[in-house]
Design a protein around this motif. Structure first.
Motif, PDB file in Angstrom:
ATOM      1  N   GLU A   9      -2.569  10.100  10.212  1.00 22.11           N
ATOM      2  CA  GLU A   9      -2.931   9.696   8.852  1.00 22.11           C
ATOM      3  C   GLU A   9      -2.437   8.271   8.568  1.00 22.11           C
ATOM      4  N   GLU A  10      -1.190   7.976   8.986  1.00 23.95           N
ATOM      5  CA  GLU A  10      -0.601   6.663   8.685  1.00 23.95           C
ATOM      6  C   GLU A  10      -1.266   5.556   9.505  1.00 23.95           C
ATOM      7  N   GLY A  31      -4.284   5.553  10.443  1.00 22.05           N
ATOM      8  CA  GLY A  31      -5.578   5.324   9.794  1.00 22.05           C
ATOM      9  C   GLY A  31      -5.422   4.406   8.587  1.00 22.05           C
ATOM     10  N   ARG A  32      -4.423   4.695   7.753  1.00 22.99           N
ATOM     11  CA  ARG A  32      -4.231   3.893   6.529  1.00 22.99           C
ATOM     12  C   ARG A  32      -3.832   2.455   6.887  1.00 22.99           C
ATOM     13  N   ALA A  51       0.829  -1.213   0.000  1.00 25.41           N
ATOM     14  CA  ALA A  51       0.000   0.000   0.000  1.00 25.41           C
ATOM     15  C   ALA A  51       0.863   1.262   0.000  1.00 25.41           C
ATOM     16  N   SER A  54       4.028   3.818  13.682  1.00 22.23           N
ATOM     17  CA  SER A  54       4.125   4.998  12.830  1.00 22.23           C
ATOM     18  C   SER A  54       4.802   6.095  13.635  1.00 22.23           C
ATOM     19  N   ILE A  68       3.150   2.061   2.298  1.00 18.09           N
ATOM     20  CA  ILE A  68       3.449   2.552   3.648  1.00 18.09           C
ATOM     21  C   ILE A  68       4.774   1.935   4.105  1.00 18.09           C
ATOM     22  N   GLU A  71      -6.748   0.449   8.148  1.00 16.04           N
ATOM     23  CA  GLU A  71      -7.645   0.045   7.058  1.00 16.04           C
ATOM     24  C   GLU A  71      -7.102  -1.213   6.347  1.00 16.04           C
ATOM     25  N   VAL A  72      -5.807  -1.196   6.041  1.00 17.34           N
ATOM     26  CA  VAL A  72      -5.209  -2.344   5.346  1.00 17.34           C
ATOM     27  C   VAL A  72      -5.300  -3.594   6.232  1.00 17.34           C
TER      28      VAL A  72
END
Ligand SMILES: Cc1cc2nc3c(=O)[nH]c(=O)nc-3n(C[C@H](O)[C@H](O)[C@H](O)COP(=O)(O)OP(=O)(O)OC[C@H]3O[C@@H](n4cnc5c(N)ncnc54)[C@H](O)[C@@H]3O)c2cc1C
Length: 500
Positions: free
Chosen positions: A305-306, A308-309, A258, A296, A260, A312-313
């Motif tokens: 933000e990270e 959150g991402r 993704a 993070s 990250i 989700e993954v």
């Protein structure tokens, strides 16, 4: 004195003679307290963290000045005596295991931080400085040294350079190699040598990457200049539970796919979390088949933000629970479990062998399934903890070194994991080095021609083959014998480790 008759007595007699010779030669260079040769004094040096393999050195030298190190090296070179450099002895591959006819050169007394330069964001330290001590010295300037082996309270920067050590934060910040600017020391014959420099690039061939990770075979490091990085404003960690190790393995690949790059991405299976939880009470989910720790760091906005991402993954990959650290105390608690994984294993088994291969991230689930099969095949338990983001495995095979059959099965188990890793497109060593432990597995990883080239590089630095001989690069004869004698019954042929 009359020479004794039996082979054992003769060999003891010759060893004593050689020892007396070396002690006499080094005795004029070092103060009496800096030279050890009696069995009760040299026994503590007989192994590193790979405790299954032991060998008392002929002599231990503990120099305090660079002039003494140089004189010891020159003298040993003149006498043709092997030298094995030693930092804190926390290595896990037998890299600092002594040579039976050699001098163990302990560099523990070189423990001074020479300079912290907050403007250049560098620190210059002696080789025996502990990894964590560098970050402690840099802390008043809001800086730290990023590579963080779990042994960082004890291991030395000299050992880190020799092993190109990693740690949980190396996924984002790089290994030792990426954080070292300059290494200064001596060659085997005592000639001064320097690799790299304080500038970003230096003229001529860049030999720094060659010496970093060379396991004490090319030079003795005395001084290191490292890069320091600013401490991030905030760090938060997600603990993600999975009911299936395959899903956890796939989630690791998905996070990276993704786009990250987490500050840390570690995985532990259930046997490991159970051992750890019992030891440090990190708050791990014991119902999970595997957990991931995903960190993070950055500004509060970047971290939000990270996180959150990543969440989700992880949910998309089937995470059954996610807990995000709500305070620095909670974050450190999550990591305390991971950092104590090895000692926790020591509490549930008389011995453990920590393997250290790498595999492509997408094969994480496959190797876990293969290891589960091997547990049955060899009749031994295995706990798994990974630098998952790097695809660096640390299977801990549990055994009892006092039981020769268990030790034998453990060695076969270990060799099987390494060979399977290579077959999956990985390598036999991630960050702990080859040492003596993975010497034979190098025959699987490299062709005879490639091993011969590495031996030629070693010979270019150390033509007499006296620095840490017999480690890391297998001889052609060993590879020809591979599969017949490998490592058996804890009796590595260390007593007759060849010179190159
Ligand atoms: C509980 C535990 C956790 C660990 N976690 C990690 C981890 O997360 N990541 C990781 O990478 N490793 C880890 N390790 C392995 C080990 O701590 C590292 O390999 C470390 O870099 C070894 O440092 P040391 O000072 O103990 O070196 P030693 O064990 O003394 O020596 C290691 C090698 O370096 C050479 N050497 C040492 N000093 C010098 C010098 N000054 N000049 C030239 N050669 C030298 C030795 O000859 C030997 O080949 C762990 C070990 C333990 C016991």
């Amino acid at each position: 004195m009359n020479a004794p008759a039996s082979t054992k007595q003769q060999s003891d007699f010759h060893r004593a003679e050689r020892q007396a010779h070396v002690v006499r030669a080094l005795g004029s260079l070092l103060p009496a307290h800096a030279l050890l040769w009696q069995a009760e004094d040299t026994t503590p040096y007989e192994c590193d963290g790979l405790t299954a393999y032991r060998q008392r050195p002929l002599v231990v030298a503990l120099p305090e000045t660079e002039a003494q190190v140089q004189a010891v090296l020159r003298t040993c070179h003149g006498l043709g005596v092997p030298v094995v450099a030693r930092g804190a002895g926390t290595g896990l591959s037998g890299g600092a295991m002594p040579h039976a006819e050699g001098v163990t050169l302990s560099l523990a007394r070189f423990n001074q931080i020479l300079k912290v330069d907050p403007l250049a964001r560098t620190a210059t330290v002696q080789c025996g400085v502990r990894n964590l001590a560098i970050s402690e010295a840099a802390a008043p300037y809001g800086l730290y040294y990023a590579p963080d082996p779990s042994s960082q309270i004890a291991c030395t920067i000299g050992g880190n350079v020799a092993e190109n050590s990693g740690g949980v934060h190396c996924l984002k910040y790089g290994l030792t190699l990426h954080n070292v600017l300059r290494v200064r020391g001596f060659l085997a014959d005592g000639e001064p040598v320097e690799f790299g420099g304080e500038a970003l690039d230096a003229p001529g061939l860049d030999l720094l990457p060659l010496v970093v990770g060379s396991e004490g075979m090319l030079a003795v490091t005395l001084e290191v200049t490292v890069r320091l990085v600013p401490r991030p404003q905030l760090a938060r960690c997600i603990m993600a539970s999975f009911d299936d190790v395959q899903k956890a393995g796939d989630a690791v690949a998905a996070v990276i796919a993704a786009g990250i790059i987490p500050a840390g991405l570690e995985m532990m299976d259930r046997p490991m979390t159970a051992a750890v939880e019992d030891f440090v009470h990190a708050g791990y989910d014991l119902t999970a088949a595997a957990i991931l720790l995903c960190e993070s760091d950055g500004t509060p906005e970047e971290v939000d933000e990270e996180i959150g991402r990543m969440s989700e993954v992880l949910r998309g990959c089937g995470a059954t629970a996610l807990t995000v650290s709500q305070s620095e105390e909670e974050r450190l608690r999550f990591w305390s479990g991971r950092k104590n994984a090895f000692p926790a294993s020591g509490r549930i088994s008389p011995d453990y062998m920590c393997l250290d291969s790498t595999i492509p991230r997408k094969r994480l689930a496959d190797i876990l399934l293969a290891i589960a099969q091997m547990e049955k095949k060899y009749g031994l338990r295995c706990c798994n903890v990974f630098h998952a983001g790097d695809g660096n495995l640390h299977p801990l095979v549990l055994f009892d070194a006092n039981d020769p059959d268990e030790l034998h099965r453990c060695e076969l188990f270990g060799a099987d994991i390494l060979e399977t890793s290579v077959a999956m497109g990985g390598t036999v060593s991630g960050e702990h080095g080859v040492g003596v432990e993975k010497l034979s597995s190098m025959c699987v990883q490299f062709t005879p021609e490639e091993n011969a080239q590495m031996l030629a590089v070693k010979a270019a630095f150390d033509p007499a083959g006296l620095l840490n001989p017999g480690k890391v690069i297998p001889t052609l004869a060993r590879c020809a014998e591979y599969g017949k004698q490998v490592v058996r019954g804890g009796r590595l042929p260390h007593a007759d480790l060849p010179r190159f």
